[in-house]
Design an enzyme around this catalytic site. Structure first.
Site, PDB file in Angstrom:
ATOM      1  CB  SER A 263      -1.015   0.072   1.072  1.00 40.86           C
ATOM      2  OG  SER A 263      -0.340   0.619   2.221  1.00 40.86           O
ATOM      3  CE  LYS A 264       2.487   7.095  -3.279  1.00 36.75           C
ATOM      4  NZ  LYS A 264       3.643   6.974  -4.182  1.00 36.75           N
TER       5      LYS A 264
END
Length: 492
Positions: A263-264
């Site tokens: 995930s970013k």
């Protein structure tokens, strides 16, 4: 107010049929993470493998999450990756528009049709302020579910705010088929009456998706396995309208490790980040293709694929149910293979901006030639070649090397002799430099390495270099080489 069925008949007549049609439908939220890129790639490969049509659709119904310029990132990434779309907002097509916010009227009409068919209802309850469900909605005690259509319509006409909800059957089960996971059956009582149209008149993602996929003639819907739990509700929508269900392809997640999805938020790299880290687009695509798919048959052992080869080889049977772990080391390995396989001109072009970060005026092509076989990522280059621009500070201990049989005394003798023979070279090229240094070793009755080691250390000021003594001296030029060798003598 009776519905105009002519509108729906015209919409049906427009749907392209008879070949594979896939779509990549990102939300413009700012960047292309690895899972998103993989979805785009698989969607493109399914279409290309079947000689079908690949469509780009922009899903911007969640207006609160939109990011300025994000649509440009989508176009730029697809173009760089050569994932060309046949239909989309920028190229048009038979089922335009391809941006969900521009299709708003369509969703309202289809929601109304679903109400007429008894598979949806108006809901006036206060608890659905946002339009999206929080998960605590219990249809068992929703009084709106049992309202007659006349009664509900009267409240709508009176201007009362409402959402439109899907009417899920209370009894029985729903079974859907997925190309990777097979048949999955759920009990209807575990499904909620999800919101289809929000209070602001915008559709929810779950509703807009189904309407658009049908009206665009999509045959294969590729998405993340997190949508498996929504698939029964999608099926019930298709059945409610009397439409054919497309082939579902739910891809397992891309994980950072055994426990965590990428995930970013956790700093995992997007496609742009990987490019900035010195990875080639071709290597990224090749690696991402193998995160959840593997070739079969006589190419089962093959690792390196061009996009064209992937399109020929790709099949749904090669896809895995297990999550894929993103391994930066493995990507680095792929990248090194791709860098080495480039033609020298292409490598020089790719390497030039990185070489120029630290080396201002020496010949790029010659430096690039030293790097190509010794470079894993383009971002490694500035540090590797900085010594060409400026001799780093180094210790005389570097002149000692067991394998080359050198120590400070030997190095001093070799450098003194090397300065004399190199000074006498008229035409400064690799052949002449090589000949005088190997000739010197022969005359002094030592191994070539006994001469080359101290020359390279004095010329570069570091133990590990791309290229050997001869190439480094050639690139530095005669004057700079002699200057550095004399500085090395001073150290000794």
């Amino acid at each position: 107010m009776a519905l105009d069925m002519k509108y729906f008949e015209e919409m049906e007549a427009k749907i392209p049929r008879g070949k594979v049609r896939t779509r990549f439908a990102p939300s413009p939220t700012g960047y292309m993470h690895v899972g998103n890129l993989r979805t785009a790639l698989y969607t493109w490969l399914i279409a290309r493998n079947a000689g079908g049509t690949f469509i780009l659709r922009i899903e911007d119904t969640d207006q609160g999450r939109l990011v300025e310029g994000a649509t440009d990132v989508i176009y730029k990434t697809l173009a760089e990756c050569h994932l060309d779309h046949d239909e989309g907002p920028d190229v048009g097509g038979p089922v335009a528009p391809y941006v969900q916010s521009e299709r708003r009227d369509t969703y309202g009409k289809y929601a109304r049709l679903l109400i007429e068919k008894g598979h949806a209802y108006y809901c006036f309850c206060e608890k659905v302020e946002s339009g999206e469900d929080t998960g605590d909605f219990d249809r068992a005690d929703d009084p709106c579910r049992t309202l007659s259509l006349e009664e509900a319509q009267a409240r709508v006409d009176a201007g009362e705010p409402y959402v439109i909800r899907q009417r899920i059957p209370k009894e029985g089960t729903t079974t859907f088929r997925d190309a990777i996971f097979g048949d999955i059956t759920v009990e209807n009582k575990t499904l909620d009456d999800q919101v289809l149209i929000k209070r602001d008149g915008m559709p929810t993602y779950n509703f807009a998706n189904v309407i658009d996929d049908h009206l665009m003639g999509i045959t294969h819907v590729v998405r993340g396995s997190e949508y498996l739990s929504s698939a029964p509700k999608y099926n019930l929508l298709y059945e409610g309208f009397g439409w054919e269900v497309p082939t579902y392809v739910h891809c397992s997640p891309v994980m950072r490790d055994a426990q965590n999805k990428m995930s970013k938020r956790h700093g995992d790299p997007s496609y742009e980040d990987l490019k900035d880290q010195g990875f080639l687009t071709e290597a990224i695509l090749n690696y991402v293709a193998l995160l959840g798919w593997s070739p079969r048959g006589d190419i089962a052992e093959q690792e390196v694929f061009s996009l064209e080869e992937l399109a020929r080889a790709f099949d749904l049977a090669g896809m895995s149910k297990s999550p894929a772990i993103f391994d930066i080391e493995k990507l680095t390995h792929f990248n090194a293979l791709y860098l080495r396989a480039m033609c020298p001109e292409d490598f020089t072009r790719a390497a030039e901006p990185y070489i120029r970060q630290t080396v201002k005026d020496l010949p790029v092509a010659e430096i690039a030639a030293l790097l190509q076989a010794r470079c894993e990522k383009l971002t490694d280059i500035p540090e590797k070649v900085a010594f060409f621009q400026e001799l780093p500070e180094y210790s005389a201990d570097l002149f000692t090397n067991k394998k080359s049989k050198t120590n400070p005394e030997v190095a001093k003798e070799m450098l003194s002799a090397a300065v004399v023979v190199l000074d006498a070279v008229h035409t400064w090229n690799e052949g002449n430099i090589h000949d005088v240094l190997t000739g010197l070793a022969e005359g002094l009755q030592v191994k070539n390495a006994t001469v080359m080691w101290p020359v390279r250390i004095a010329a570069a000021g570091q133990a590990v270099t791309p290229g050997g003594a001869v190439e480094i001296c050639h690139i530095l030029g005669k004057d700079e080489t002699l200057r550095r060798l004399k500085l090395g003598l001073d150290k000794l």
